[in-house]
Enzyme design. Structure first.
Site, PDB file in Angstrom:
ATOM      1  N   LYS A 103      61.315  43.318  43.320  1.00 24.85           N
ATOM      2  CA  LYS A 103      60.173  43.727  44.159  1.00 24.85           C
ATOM      3  C   LYS A 103      58.853  43.263  43.555  1.00 24.85           C
ATOM      4  O   LYS A 103      58.019  42.667  44.246  1.00 24.85           O
ATOM      5  CB  LYS A 103      60.141  45.254  44.312  1.00 24.85           C
ATOM      6  CG  LYS A 103      61.309  45.858  45.020  1.00 24.85           C
ATOM      7  CD  LYS A 103      61.139  47.352  45.185  1.00 24.85           C
ATOM      8  CE  LYS A 103      61.014  48.088  43.863  1.00 24.85           C
ATOM      9  NZ  LYS A 103      62.172  47.914  42.985  1.00 24.85           N
ATOM     10  N   GLU A 130      51.975  52.790  37.140  1.00 27.85           N
ATOM     11  CA  GLU A 130      52.330  51.467  36.635  1.00 27.85           C
ATOM     12  C   GLU A 130      52.640  51.519  35.142  1.00 27.85           C
ATOM     13  O   GLU A 130      51.986  52.227  34.378  1.00 27.85           O
ATOM     14  CB  GLU A 130      51.176  50.503  36.892  1.00 27.85           C
ATOM     15  CG  GLU A 130      51.532  49.048  36.724  1.00 27.85           C
ATOM     16  CD  GLU A 130      52.253  48.456  37.914  1.00 27.85           C
ATOM     17  OE1 GLU A 130      52.414  47.237  37.946  1.00 27.85           O
ATOM     18  OE2 GLU A 130      52.676  49.217  38.799  1.00 27.85           O
ATOM     19  N   ARG A 131      53.633  50.757  34.733  1.00 30.76           N
ATOM     20  CA  ARG A 131      53.895  50.598  33.306  1.00 30.76           C
ATOM     21  C   ARG A 131      52.788  49.736  32.701  1.00 30.76           C
ATOM     22  O   ARG A 131      52.332  48.773  33.317  1.00 30.76           O
ATOM     23  CB  ARG A 131      55.246  49.923  33.074  1.00 30.76           C
ATOM     24  CG  ARG A 131      56.430  50.696  33.635  1.00 30.76           C
ATOM     25  CD  ARG A 131      57.728  49.938  33.407  1.00 30.76           C
ATOM     26  NE  ARG A 131      58.871  50.619  33.982  1.00 30.76           N
ATOM     27  CZ  ARG A 131      59.315  50.414  35.228  1.00 30.76           C
ATOM     28  NH1 ARG A 131      58.679  49.537  36.006  1.00 30.76           N
ATOM     29  NH2 ARG A 131      60.358  51.064  35.688  1.00 30.76           N
TER      30      ARG A 131
END
Length: 498
Positions: free
Chosen positions: A183, A209-210
């Site tokens: 994705k 988010e990482r």
């Protein structure tokens, strides 16, 4: 003193945005006191009238201030709030100060090329932002009279998307897929292709988010020279659920400013909407609500709608939205996924089975759909080629079991021809990505819509029946095959001449 910025909005009236005044710059006294702390849920008793819902309140904690947002009124001058920062060390009796204004985010041209968090604090090491212009995070969607319908086709340069799931100006696009099917890679490739030709501004919302992923995307955009048209708003995975739940709304407020005030075309990108749902589920649990289906919050539909309904093109400017949505356990019947499907105009479904065969991007053409795939929008030829391609690929899926048990020789000649063309089509729909060049060693390629339709039509009509399906794997347009054939023909002719 500070300067007011007044925006006249046709659907919500005048908006007055002011500088952020930190609580220590206000009165020395307190507007109230903390009476209870349960994780990131803070109860406050106010000395006077309770501020409205969504008002930002500052709680004093060891010489610094923790921002909380009023969620509900409890009566007796008490309010329940959700913290957007760590409450570690916050205790009962802590001083509380409020400007009695909604939680806001700075907006304007100053955000171009910047990376900020929910509160407008720089994450890129740059200078502090000017708060003379700011928007509240929670804003109503524009009324139908101000919205525009789907516009022209928005080419992505990715063959399988442009053929089966065309994007449109003013449309909402969702990329659905489980863990590890690509994705983020597809979204990043779309950003690369779209921003390169963008006549406007791109706003990226990183929800939960990482840090690694955010850093990689930031560096990629910097190296490509695209950050001068991009704004990034991050709520990192380490942040409290209240911050992760609101960061998408903050990024959307930034995008709405570019759309409605600066009259720009806006590319609004989200990774990942499911983390917005997860954050809402965590907040709901902390508030003590009884869970609904599969453990989701009872306000699931409203939470998704509050984000999605604001994403639209208006009479002021265009907005194209592309959102990555994680599918838990590859279950497309999951309530969060079904609710998200209701809001999107184009659904790009990534398949684990396709990825397992090494076909990237791992898009399932039979499961993907788009409202724009209509003769009145894409043209009759595009529509006919897409429908015939789906028919051929669908028939191939039906014959797979027969082939695995009896072999392809047991099929009729018509079915054998169809299977061979379906395999060529599957190989042709793969594509080398620019953002994956360092991993694959293959130069990325962007393919026009016309070249995609030409290539698919050539396969369906039998013009490439003599070409091995491996030659169509990871190429751009079919012109590449023609050039290879011409080169081989020239080489053979020179060899014969010698």
């Amino acid at each position: 003193m500070y300067t007011d910025f007044v925006l006249t909005s046709p659907w919500i009236g005048p908006i007055v945005d002011v500088h952020e005044l930190r609580p220590q710059k206000l009165a020395c006294g307190a507007d109230g006191r903390v009476i209870a702390v349960r994780g990131t849920i803070v109860d406050i008793r106010f000395d006077n009238a309770v501020p409205p819902i969504d008002t930002a309140v500052e709680c004093e904690l060891d010489g610094r201030w923790v921002t909380v947002v009023i969620h509900s009124h409890l009566g007796d001058a008490r309010a329940r709030t959700i913290a957007t920062g760590s409450t570690r060390g916050l205790c009962r009796g802590a001083r509380v100060v409020s400007q009695r204004t909604p939680l806001r985010v700075p907006v304007g041209h100053q955000l171009i090329g910047r990376v900020i968090d929910l509160h407008g604090r720089p994450l890129d090491g740059g200078e502090e932002l000017d708060w003379s212009n700011s928007f509240p995070l929670n804003r109503p969607p524009p009324p139908p009279s101000m919205c525009r319908g789907l516009g022209e086709i928005y080419p992505t340069g990715i063959k399988v998307i442009d053929l089966f799931c065309p994007f449109t100006h003013g449309g909402r696009v969702a990329i659905f897929g489980g863990a590890g099917v690509g994705k983020t890679v597809v979204l990043t490739e779309f950003i690369h292709n779209a921003v390169a030709n963008l006549n406007g501004v791109a706003v990226f919302a990183g929800i939960g988010e990482r840090s690694r992923e955010g850093l990689e995307l930031w560096r990629e955009l910097q190296q490509r020279g695209f950050m001068d048209r991009t704004t990034m708003v991050f709520g990192q995975m380490k942040d409290p659920p209240g911050a992760r739940f609101l960061v998408g709304l903050a990024a959307l407020s930034v995008a709405e400013y570019f759309r409605d005030v600066e009259k720009n075309n806006v590319l609004f990108l989200v990774d990942n909407v499911y983390r917005h749902v997860q954050a809402g589920m965590e907040v709901s649990g902390l508030l003590g609500r009884l869970p609904s289906r599969v453990g989701y919050q009872p306000t699931l539909a409203a939470d998704i709608a509050a984000l999605e309904e604001r994403i639209t093109a208006t009479l002021h400017g265009d907005m194209v939205s592309v959102q990555a949505i994680y599918v838990p356990a590859d279950d497309y019947a999951d309530p969060a996924i079904t609710h998200a499907f209701w809001h999107v105009d184009s659904s790009l479904v990534l398949s684990r089975d396709v990825a397992a065969e090494g076909l990237y991007p791992s898009v399932d053409p039979l499961a993907s759909s788009a409202k724009a795939l209509d003769p009145s929008v894409v043209g009759q030829q595009h529509y006919d080629v897409a429908q015939e391609s789906r028919r051929v690929l669908g028939r191939y899926e039906e014959l797979k079991d027969v082939i695995s048990m009896l072999g392809i020789d047991e099929l009729s000649s018509e079915d054998r021809t169809l299977v061979e063309r379906a395999r060529r089509m599957r190989s042709f729909l793969t594509q080398p990505f620019f953002v994956a060049e360092s991993f694959t060693g293959i130069a990325g390629q962007s393919v026009s819509v016309a070249a995609t339709i030409e290539g698919a039509n050539a396969i369906l009509s039998g013009q490439l029946d003599h070409v091995n399906e491996r030659q169509l794997f990871m190429i751009g347009s079919i012109d590449q095959i023609r050039r290879q054939a011409e080169t081989a023909h020239t080489s053979n002719g020179e060899a014969e001449a010698k």
